[in-house]
Design a protein around this motif. Structure first.
Motif, mmCIF file in Angstrom:
data_model
loop_
_atom_site.group_PDB
_atom_site.id
_atom_site.type_symbol
_atom_site.label_atom_id
_atom_site.label_comp_id
_atom_site.label_asym_id
_atom_site.label_seq_id
_atom_site.Cartn_x
_atom_site.Cartn_y
_atom_site.Cartn_z
ATOM 1 N N TYR A 131 0.813 -1.213 0.000
ATOM 2 C CA TYR A 131 0.000 0.000 0.000
ATOM 3 C C TYR A 131 0.849 1.266 0.000
ATOM 4 O O TYR A 131 0.319 2.372 -0.034
ATOM 5 N N TYR A 132 2.163 1.121 0.059
ATOM 6 C CA TYR A 132 3.084 2.250 -0.026
ATOM 7 C C TYR A 132 3.539 2.433 -1.472
ATOM 8 O O TYR A 132 3.735 1.441 -2.192
ATOM 9 N N PRO A 133 3.743 3.677 -1.923
ATOM 10 C CA PRO A 133 4.390 3.863 -3.223
ATOM 11 C C PRO A 133 5.777 3.230 -3.210
ATOM 12 O O PRO A 133 6.493 3.293 -2.207
ATOM 13 N N TYR A 134 6.141 2.600 -4.302
ATOM 14 C CA TYR A 134 7.468 2.003 -4.464
ATOM 15 C C TYR A 134 7.804 0.996 -3.368
ATOM 16 O O TYR A 134 8.931 0.877 -2.923
ATOM 17 N N ASN A 135 6.755 0.291 -2.920
ATOM 18 C CA ASN A 135 6.929 -0.766 -1.924
ATOM 19 C C ASN A 135 7.607 -0.273 -0.646
ATOM 20 O O ASN A 135 8.314 -1.015 0.029
ATOM 21 N N GLY A 136 7.376 0.991 -0.317
ATOM 22 C CA GLY A 136 7.948 1.551 0.906
ATOM 23 C C GLY A 136 9.415 1.892 0.810
ATOM 24 O O GLY A 136 10.056 2.147 1.841
ATOM 25 N N TRP A 137 9.955 1.933 -0.414
ATOM 26 C CA TRP A 137 11.408 2.126 -0.573
ATOM 27 C C TRP A 137 11.862 3.434 0.060
ATOM 28 O O TRP A 137 12.830 3.465 0.819
ATOM 29 N N TYR A 138 11.178 4.533 -0.257
ATOM 30 C CA TYR A 138 11.599 5.834 0.275
ATOM 31 C C TYR A 138 11.404 5.893 1.784
ATOM 32 O O TYR A 138 12.264 6.389 2.517
ATOM 33 N N PHE A 139 10.286 5.371 2.254
ATOM 34 C CA PHE A 139 10.023 5.426 3.692
ATOM 35 C C PHE A 139 11.066 4.644 4.474
ATOM 36 O O PHE A 139 11.660 5.150 5.435
ATOM 37 N N LEU A 140 11.318 3.390 4.095
ATOM 38 C CA LEU A 140 12.257 2.566 4.851
ATOM 39 C C LEU A 140 13.684 3.092 4.735
ATOM 40 O O LEU A 140 14.441 3.075 5.714
ATOM 41 N N SER A 141 14.071 3.550 3.558
ATOM 42 C CA SER A 141 15.421 4.090 3.386
ATOM 43 C C SER A 141 15.642 5.282 4.312
ATOM 44 O O SER A 141 16.667 5.383 5.002
ATOM 45 N N GLU A 142 14.677 6.196 4.326
ATOM 46 C CA GLU A 142 14.839 7.388 5.146
ATOM 47 C C GLU A 142 14.672 7.080 6.634
ATOM 48 O O GLU A 142 15.357 7.670 7.474
ATOM 49 N N LEU A 143 13.779 6.153 6.961
ATOM 50 C CA LEU A 143 13.605 5.784 8.367
ATOM 51 C C LEU A 143 14.884 5.191 8.931
ATOM 52 O O LEU A 143 15.344 5.585 10.006
ATOM 53 N N TYR A 144 15.472 4.240 8.221
ATOM 54 C CA TYR A 144 16.689 3.596 8.715
ATOM 55 C C TYR A 144 17.823 4.602 8.844
ATOM 56 O O TYR A 144 18.578 4.602 9.832
ATOM 57 N N GLN A 145 17.974 5.475 7.857
ATOM 58 C CA GLN A 145 19.042 6.468 7.933
ATOM 59 C C GLN A 145 18.825 7.405 9.109
ATOM 60 O O GLN A 145 19.766 7.717 9.859
ATOM 61 N N ALA A 146 17.580 7.843 9.285
ATOM 62 C CA ALA A 146 17.286 8.762 10.382
ATOM 63 C C ALA A 146 17.530 8.108 11.736
ATOM 64 O O ALA A 146 18.057 8.749 12.660
ATOM 65 N N LEU A 147 17.165 6.854 11.885
ATOM 66 C CA LEU A 147 17.357 6.163 13.162
ATOM 67 C C LEU A 147 18.835 5.974 13.471
ATOM 68 O O LEU A 147 19.264 6.131 14.623
ATOM 69 N N VAL A 148 19.618 5.631 12.467
ATOM 70 C CA VAL A 148 21.051 5.425 12.676
ATOM 71 C C VAL A 148 21.732 6.729 13.078
ATOM 72 O O VAL A 148 22.652 6.737 13.908
ATOM 73 N N GLU A 149 21.281 7.847 12.515
ATOM 74 C CA GLU A 149 21.924 9.135 12.774
ATOM 75 C C GLU A 149 21.349 9.865 13.990
ATOM 76 O O GLU A 149 21.920 10.850 14.447
ATOM 77 N N HIS A 150 20.224 9.384 14.512
ATOM 78 C CA HIS A 150 19.539 10.133 15.569
ATOM 79 C C HIS A 150 20.362 10.137 16.858
ATOM 80 O O HIS A 150 20.822 9.087 17.315
ATOM 81 N N PRO A 151 20.540 11.293 17.490
ATOM 82 C CA PRO A 151 21.404 11.373 18.673
ATOM 83 C C PRO A 151 20.784 10.842 19.958
ATOM 84 O O PRO A 151 21.511 10.562 20.919
ATOM 85 N N SER A 152 19.454 10.720 20.010
ATOM 86 C CA SER A 152 18.859 10.280 21.281
ATOM 87 C C SER A 152 17.964 9.048 21.130
ATOM 88 O O SER A 152 17.285 8.678 22.078
ATOM 89 N N VAL A 153 17.972 8.425 19.955
ATOM 90 C CA VAL A 153 17.268 7.159 19.752
ATOM 91 C C VAL A 153 18.307 6.114 19.366
ATOM 92 O O VAL A 153 19.087 6.320 18.431
ATOM 93 N N ARG A 154 18.295 5.030 20.070
ATOM 94 C CA ARG A 154 19.264 3.956 19.801
ATOM 95 C C ARG A 154 18.518 2.697 19.375
ATOM 96 O O ARG A 154 17.702 2.172 20.125
ATOM 97 N N VAL A 155 18.771 2.225 18.152
ATOM 98 C CA VAL A 155 18.131 0.995 17.695
ATOM 99 C C VAL A 155 18.841 -0.193 18.327
ATOM 100 O O VAL A 155 20.070 -0.230 18.444
ATOM 101 N N THR A 156 18.061 -1.185 18.732
ATOM 102 C CA THR A 156 18.621 -2.327 19.440
ATOM 103 C C THR A 156 17.773 -3.561 19.149
ATOM 104 O O THR A 156 16.893 -3.542 18.293
ATOM 105 N N THR A 157 18.046 -4.638 19.845
ATOM 106 C CA THR A 157 17.267 -5.872 19.744
ATOM 107 C C THR A 157 16.813 -6.270 21.142
ATOM 108 O O THR A 157 17.322 -5.758 22.149
ATOM 109 N N PHE A 158 15.888 -7.193 21.210
ATOM 110 C CA PHE A 158 15.382 -7.620 22.518
ATOM 111 C C PHE A 158 16.499 -8.226 23.373
ATOM 112 O O PHE A 158 16.645 -7.881 24.547
ATOM 113 N N SER A 159 17.268 -9.114 22.791
ATOM 114 C CA SER A 159 18.320 -9.771 23.578
ATOM 115 C C SER A 159 19.401 -8.799 23.999
ATOM 116 O O SER A 159 19.907 -8.861 25.137
ATOM 117 N N GLU A 160 19.769 -7.873 23.108
ATOM 118 C CA GLU A 160 20.804 -6.908 23.461
ATOM 119 C C GLU A 160 20.334 -6.020 24.608
ATOM 120 O O GLU A 160 21.110 -5.703 25.528
#
Length: 602
Positions: free
Chosen positions: A436-465
């Motif tokens: 249901y996203y244009p371009y199969n969510g390509w722009y959204f996921l690309s920008e989301l991942y980049q923004a999360l990696v660069e964000h100074p106060s949000v840290r992406v992690t996993t449950f076990s970590e």
């Protein structure tokens, strides 16, 4: 090779800019694409974010091993391939990827089909069939109808060649089966080619520029072109599990699992658990599922084995089917050595309410993993609002606007939590939203991942970590109210008359299984066990109900009853006449075609 891929990408961008795939909906001008990180360091407390992508397909195979529905391989070449590529493109991104064993086993089966050349999926076989006009009339009509089962605004309307085929069919549709005779072999060949082109992932198109050239050609596809597309599909599917395995090996993702065939474990254990969140819920006529505890244990053990055979290690955690948990379910997880599980916010809210705590402001609890007294398994609870924003709302937004809104909402909800290192859990399907996203969510996921990696106060992690880093952040939950990630209850799978009839049919079949399975030869007994597992999947009960689309309800109704009939046949017992009668008609306008639900009401 890098130069070739760049050239392919450039040709694709030029093509979409020229309008051959329609308006570039979902993307800002190129100058606005890069995420702008704050110029000054932030001093806000760190928010730990877990993105958990759930990869699931039920077993679509019939008794002959033929595929009744094609969704496993179609989602593989579109969504699972794209999800791997987005992670590979952003090495600093962390996530949890949950593979249901029935999906892994079907991917294996497709790999074997391509290797052997014996294709048991009718839609895939049609792609390389040289004379589609030889198909009987009913099969030709079924093929045409199958090739229009997608989201038109994002997967058909952008392509003039595909739109043309759709208009021709719509013009002839009113004449019924007689009109099918007027559609030539070339029409059918072009149609099945376009359907598979539409289901290729955005990252796959950007890597293989010749796919774009086929789209530009638009019609008159020959067998060489169709064969090339067919071979690429096989290559993409064969590469999927190894790609995610590599991501897991390098620690970028945590790979988790679900009990084998995606069963609603709390309901297998006790039908009465459905009344913990909904006291007046109508239950099936059967008193309960016979031997449910042993069945849940069998699904857990099988999941561990399948996961280890594919990824070389047992999963540390489980996303229970539909996020469904109960005290008894977590007890089984704990005894099986499961370190963590995850469920929905509604379950937490109901549990807090029943414990006499404030459920209207759950964030201090939602931002901590919880454990019941005496159990080892820790439970993380899904933030329904954040998850549903991705699943339902952002599909119509410009990607950058959606990402900014997501991060702002995340910070607004958890910055004020008066406890250090809050963890935020976002869980949703890894496949169904992107159609249901244009371009199969390509722009959204690309920008989301980049923004999360660069964000100074949000840290992406996993449950076990997170548990490794902050073991003392686990809170003790006083009590647990059984439920799922949908509304915090089980009404999606039980309570409706059609759903309850489906449970009664399953209970009757299980009683016959218990009575006769020991009489079978070992090989036949094993086959019956596998068939029973498939019958216990949550997916059948999900679809029954008049609020779901009629064609999907009819398909899953037919497949469910076929699986039950096959179980009786394996047990060498008479098939009940009740299995010839449909359970539900459907016909409702469910959001997103019924494949997804929101976590909360409204």
């Amino acid at each position: 090779m890098a130069g070739v891929k760049a050239a392919c990408r450039d040709r694709y961008v030029e093509a979409i800019s020229s309008g051959f795939v329609g308006r570039a909906q979902g993307r800002r001008p190129a100058s606005a694409l890069k995420w702008s990180a704050p110029t000054q360091p932030r001093v806000d407390p760190v928010i730990h974010l877990v993105l958990c992508w759930h990869f699931h397909q039920p077993d679509y195979r019939t008794e002959e091993g033929r595929y009744f529905l094609p969704w496993t391989y179609l989602h593989a070449i579109k969504d699972y391939a794209d999800m791997a590529a987005h992670l590979e493109a952003q090495p600093g991104m962390r996530a949890v990827v949950n593979f249901v064993p029935t999906l892994l086993e079907q991917l294996d089966d497709y790999v074997e089909q391509f290797r052997s050349g014996t294709i048991r999926d009718p839609l895939l076989a049609a792609l390389i069939e040289p004379d589609l006009s030889r198909y009987p009339l009913a099969e030709r009509r079924a093929l045409i109808e199958a090739c229009f089962k997608l989201n038109f605004p994002t997967m058909l309307d952008p392509f003039p060649g595909y739109r043309r085929l759709s208009r021709l069919w719509q013009a002839a549709f009113e004449d019924g089966d007689a009109a099918v005779d007027y559609f030539s072999n070339q029409y059918l060949g072009d149609l099945v080619t376009w359907y598979h082109l539409a289901w290729t992932g955005e990252t796959v198109r950007r890597e293989h520029g010749w796919l774009v050239e086929l789209m530009q050609k638009g019609s008159g596809f020959d067998m060489e072109e169709r064969g090339r597309l067919y071979r690429l599909i096989g290559e993409v599917i064969a590469d999927l599990v190894p790609r995610f395995d590599v991501l897991g090996e390098r620690g970028q993702i945590e790979l988790s699992a679900t009990p084998h065939s995606h069963p609603i474990a709390p309901l297998l254990l006790d039908f009465q658990s459905a009344r913990e969140a909904r006291p007046g819920l109508h239950l099936p006529a059967s008193a309960g599922y016979p031997g449910g505890r042993l069945r849940v244990k069998a699904h857990i053990e099988a999941a561990m084995g399948v996961h280890e055979s594919h990824f070389g290690r047992r999963p540390a955690g489980l996303w229970p089917a539909e996020g469904s948990i109960s005290t008894a379910t977590l007890d089984l997880f704990s005894k099986a050595g499961v370190r963590w599980a995850a469920s929905g916010e509604g379950v937490l809210r109901h549990s807090l309410h029943h414990a006499g705590l404030d459920a209207s402001h759950p964030y201090p609890w939602l931002s901590r993993p919880c454990r019941l007294t005496g159990q080892k398994t820790v439970t993380f609870f899904r933030d329904d609002h954040l998850s549903d924003l991705i699943g339902f709302e952002y599909k119509g937004w410009f990607a950058q606007d959606a990402v900014r809104h997501f991060l702002r909402t995340l910070e607004d909800r958890y910055r004020a939590v008066e406890q250090p290192d809050p963890v935020v859990t976002v869980v949703l399907d890894g496949e169904n939203a992107w159609e249901y996203y244009p371009y199969n969510g390509w722009y959204f996921l690309s920008e989301l991942y980049q923004a999360l990696v660069e964000h100074p106060s949000v840290r992406v992690t996993t449950f076990s970590e997170y548990l490794d880093l902050y073991p003392k952040n686990v809170k003790v939950l006083p009590t647990l109210t059984a439920g799922s990630w949908v509304y915090g209850d089980f009404t999606t799978w039980m309570g409706d008359p059609a759903k309850n009839r489906a449970w009664d049919l399953l209970c009757a079949a299980k009683a016959v299984y218990d009575q006769h399975v020991k009489e079978l030869r070992p090989a036949r007994r094993r086959e019956a066990e596998l068939q029973l597992r498939s019958c216990e999947s949550s997916d059948w009960f999900w679809w029954f109900g008049d609020y779901n689309p009629g064609d999907s309800v009819a398909a899953f109704d037919k497949l469910y009853r076929a699986k039950l009939r096959r179980l009786y046949q394996l047990l060498e017992q008479p098939v009940p006449a009740s299995l010839t009668l449909s359970l539900s008609r459907g016909g409702g306008p469910a959001e997103s075609g019924g494949v997804m639900r929101r976590g909360g009401h409204g």
